[in-house]
Design a protein around this motif. Structure first.
Motif, PDB file in Angstrom:
ATOM      1  N   ALA A  54      -7.645  -5.512   1.370  1.00  0.00           N
ATOM      2  CA  ALA A  54      -8.214  -4.162   1.396  1.00  0.00           C
ATOM      3  C   ALA A  54      -9.728  -4.209   1.491  1.00  0.00           C
ATOM      4  O   ALA A  54     -10.353  -5.198   1.100  1.00  0.00           O
ATOM      5  CB  ALA A  54      -7.775  -3.399   0.150  1.00  0.00           C
ATOM      6  N   PRO A  55     -10.319  -3.109   2.010  1.00  0.00           N
ATOM      7  CA  PRO A  55     -11.777  -3.083   2.152  1.00  0.00           C
ATOM      8  C   PRO A  55     -12.513  -3.063   0.821  1.00  0.00           C
ATOM      9  O   PRO A  55     -13.691  -3.341   0.769  1.00  0.00           O
ATOM     10  CB  PRO A  55     -12.042  -1.793   2.939  1.00  0.00           C
ATOM     11  CG  PRO A  55     -10.797  -0.979   2.822  1.00  0.00           C
ATOM     12  CD  PRO A  55      -9.661  -1.926   2.550  1.00  0.00           C
ATOM     13  N   SER A  56     -11.837  -2.725  -0.277  1.00  0.00           N
ATOM     14  CA  SER A  56     -12.497  -2.731  -1.581  1.00  0.00           C
ATOM     15  C   SER A  56     -11.477  -3.030  -2.673  1.00  0.00           C
ATOM     16  O   SER A  56     -10.276  -2.908  -2.461  1.00  0.00           O
ATOM     17  CB  SER A  56     -13.167  -1.379  -1.856  1.00  0.00           C
ATOM     18  OG  SER A  56     -12.178  -0.435  -2.220  1.00  0.00           O
ATOM     19  N   THR A  57     -11.973  -3.408  -3.840  1.00  0.00           N
ATOM     20  CA  THR A  57     -11.075  -3.709  -4.958  1.00  0.00           C
ATOM     21  C   THR A  57     -10.428  -2.444  -5.499  1.00  0.00           C
ATOM     22  O   THR A  57      -9.458  -2.511  -6.231  1.00  0.00           O
ATOM     23  CB  THR A  57     -11.847  -4.411  -6.096  1.00  0.00           C
ATOM     24  OG1 THR A  57     -12.955  -3.579  -6.453  1.00  0.00           O
ATOM     25  CG2 THR A  57     -12.333  -5.775  -5.667  1.00  0.00           C
ATOM     26  N   ALA A  58     -10.952  -1.282  -5.128  1.00  0.00           N
ATOM     27  CA  ALA A  58     -10.388  -0.018  -5.605  1.00  0.00           C
ATOM     28  C   ALA A  58      -9.116   0.359  -4.841  1.00  0.00           C
ATOM     29  O   ALA A  58      -8.463   1.331  -5.169  1.00  0.00           O
ATOM     30  CB  ALA A  58     -11.416   1.101  -5.458  1.00  0.00           C
ATOM     31  N   MET A  59      -8.782  -0.429  -3.814  1.00  0.00           N
ATOM     32  CA  MET A  59      -7.669  -0.070  -2.960  1.00  0.00           C
ATOM     33  C   MET A  59      -6.708  -1.248  -2.780  1.00  0.00           C
ATOM     34  O   MET A  59      -7.150  -2.379  -2.605  1.00  0.00           O
ATOM     35  CB  MET A  59      -8.219   0.364  -1.599  1.00  0.00           C
ATOM     36  CG  MET A  59      -7.206   0.956  -0.674  1.00  0.00           C
ATOM     37  SD  MET A  59      -7.961   1.401   0.906  1.00  0.00           S
ATOM     38  CE  MET A  59      -9.027   2.742   0.451  1.00  0.00           C
ATOM     39  N   ALA A  60      -5.412  -0.972  -2.862  1.00  0.00           N
ATOM     40  CA  ALA A  60      -4.397  -1.985  -2.566  1.00  0.00           C
ATOM     41  C   ALA A  60      -3.505  -1.414  -1.476  1.00  0.00           C
ATOM     42  O   ALA A  60      -3.092  -0.253  -1.536  1.00  0.00           O
ATOM     43  CB  ALA A  60      -3.579  -2.298  -3.815  1.00  0.00           C
ATOM     44  N   MET A  61      -3.228  -2.225  -0.451  1.00  0.00           N
ATOM     45  CA  MET A  61      -2.430  -1.770   0.680  1.00  0.00           C
ATOM     46  C   MET A  61      -1.347  -2.786   0.978  1.00  0.00           C
ATOM     47  O   MET A  61      -1.590  -3.990   0.927  1.00  0.00           O
ATOM     48  CB  MET A  61      -3.330  -1.583   1.907  1.00  0.00           C
ATOM     49  CG  MET A  61      -4.433  -0.582   1.675  1.00  0.00           C
ATOM     50  SD  MET A  61      -5.875  -0.798   2.737  1.00  0.00           S
ATOM     51  CE  MET A  61      -5.386  -0.078   4.244  1.00  0.00           C
ATOM     52  N   GLY A  62      -0.169  -2.284   1.306  1.00  0.00           N
ATOM     53  CA  GLY A  62       0.896  -3.215   1.618  1.00  0.00           C
ATOM     54  C   GLY A  62       2.063  -2.549   2.318  1.00  0.00           C
ATOM     55  O   GLY A  62       2.102  -1.330   2.498  1.00  0.00           O
ATOM     56  N   TYR A  63       3.021  -3.391   2.724  1.00  0.00           N
ATOM     57  CA  TYR A  63       4.239  -2.927   3.380  1.00  0.00           C
ATOM     58  C   TYR A  63       5.443  -3.557   2.713  1.00  0.00           C
ATOM     59  O   TYR A  63       5.390  -4.705   2.262  1.00  0.00           O
ATOM     60  CB  TYR A  63       4.260  -3.345   4.858  1.00  0.00           C
ATOM     61  CG  TYR A  63       3.293  -2.596   5.723  1.00  0.00           C
ATOM     62  CD1 TYR A  63       3.586  -1.315   6.176  1.00  0.00           C
ATOM     63  CD2 TYR A  63       2.090  -3.169   6.106  1.00  0.00           C
ATOM     64  CE1 TYR A  63       2.703  -0.633   6.986  1.00  0.00           C
ATOM     65  CE2 TYR A  63       1.202  -2.492   6.913  1.00  0.00           C
ATOM     66  CZ  TYR A  63       1.516  -1.219   7.357  1.00  0.00           C
ATOM     67  OH  TYR A  63       0.640  -0.544   8.150  1.00  0.00           O
ATOM     68  N   ASP A  64       6.530  -2.808   2.712  1.00  0.00           N
ATOM     69  CA  ASP A  64       7.825  -3.320   2.283  1.00  0.00           C
ATOM     70  C   ASP A  64       8.740  -3.146   3.497  1.00  0.00           C
ATOM     71  O   ASP A  64       8.847  -2.033   4.025  1.00  0.00           O
ATOM     72  CB  ASP A  64       8.331  -2.498   1.093  1.00  0.00           C
ATOM     73  CG  ASP A  64       9.589  -3.100   0.497  1.00  0.00           C
ATOM     74  OD1 ASP A  64       9.457  -3.878  -0.447  1.00  0.00           O
ATOM     75  OD2 ASP A  64      10.698  -2.786   0.981  1.00  0.00           O
ATOM     76  N   VAL A  65       9.330  -4.235   3.973  1.00  0.00           N
ATOM     77  CA  VAL A  65      10.127  -4.189   5.201  1.00  0.00           C
ATOM     78  C   VAL A  65      11.522  -4.721   4.919  1.00  0.00           C
ATOM     79  O   VAL A  65      11.679  -5.802   4.338  1.00  0.00           O
ATOM     80  CB  VAL A  65       9.486  -5.052   6.317  1.00  0.00           C
ATOM     81  CG1 VAL A  65      10.309  -4.977   7.597  1.00  0.00           C
ATOM     82  CG2 VAL A  65       8.054  -4.638   6.573  1.00  0.00           C
TER      83      VAL A  65
END
Length: 144
Positions: free
Chosen positions: A96-107
């Motif tokens: 993520a662009p910052s530690t304040a954000m978490a991004m992911g996918y579940d497939v």
């Protein structure tokens, strides 16, 4: 005999791969991605739309899959790490662009011609509730 909770584990017809616990090999061909409506919980107005737009998405178009299937080829990005969670189940974490954000996918590969995706973005802004944006995605092979 029923198992725990009184439910019997019944394999679904036409889903032999799940019954044997082996991975499904998606078919090569033209795949189309469609996204459902993002569901935002605890988010300020406008955050869900702007964040969802910033995520790299699996591409629609012709795909030739590695054999055996490898989820890393689903999204062309070196900012993603993939992990296999179980048969036909993969998860991706995005840097993520910052530690304040978490991004992911579940497939989940549900058949040789369909995958069900979920993108999950968590935003932590000091003084605000944690904002979670979940978007369902469907990746379907076109044609016969």
């Amino acid at each position: 005999a029923p198992g725990p909770g009184g439910f019997r584990d019944v394999p679904l017809p036409g889903n032999a791969a799940a019954a044997t616990g082996s991975d499904i090999q998606p078919l090569d061909g033209v795949w189309t991605l469609s996204a459902g409506t993002p569901q935002a919980v605890g988010c300020m107005a406008g955050i869900a739309q702007s964040v969802a737009r910033g995520m790299p998405a699996p591409q629609s178009g012709p795909i030739t899959f590695e054999k055996p299937f490898n989820a890393r080829q689903l999204i062309k990005s070196d900012k993603i790490t993939w992990k296999r969670l179980g048969p036909n189940h993969h998860a991706a974490q995005l840097v993520a662009p910052s530690t304040a954000m978490a991004m992911g996918y579940d497939v989940r590969v549900t058949s040789a011609t369909q995958m069900q995706w979920q993108s999950v973005v968590t935003v932590r802004i000091p003084g605000q509730p944690v904002c979670t944006i979940t978007t369902p995605l469907s990746h379907v092979r076109q044609g016969s």
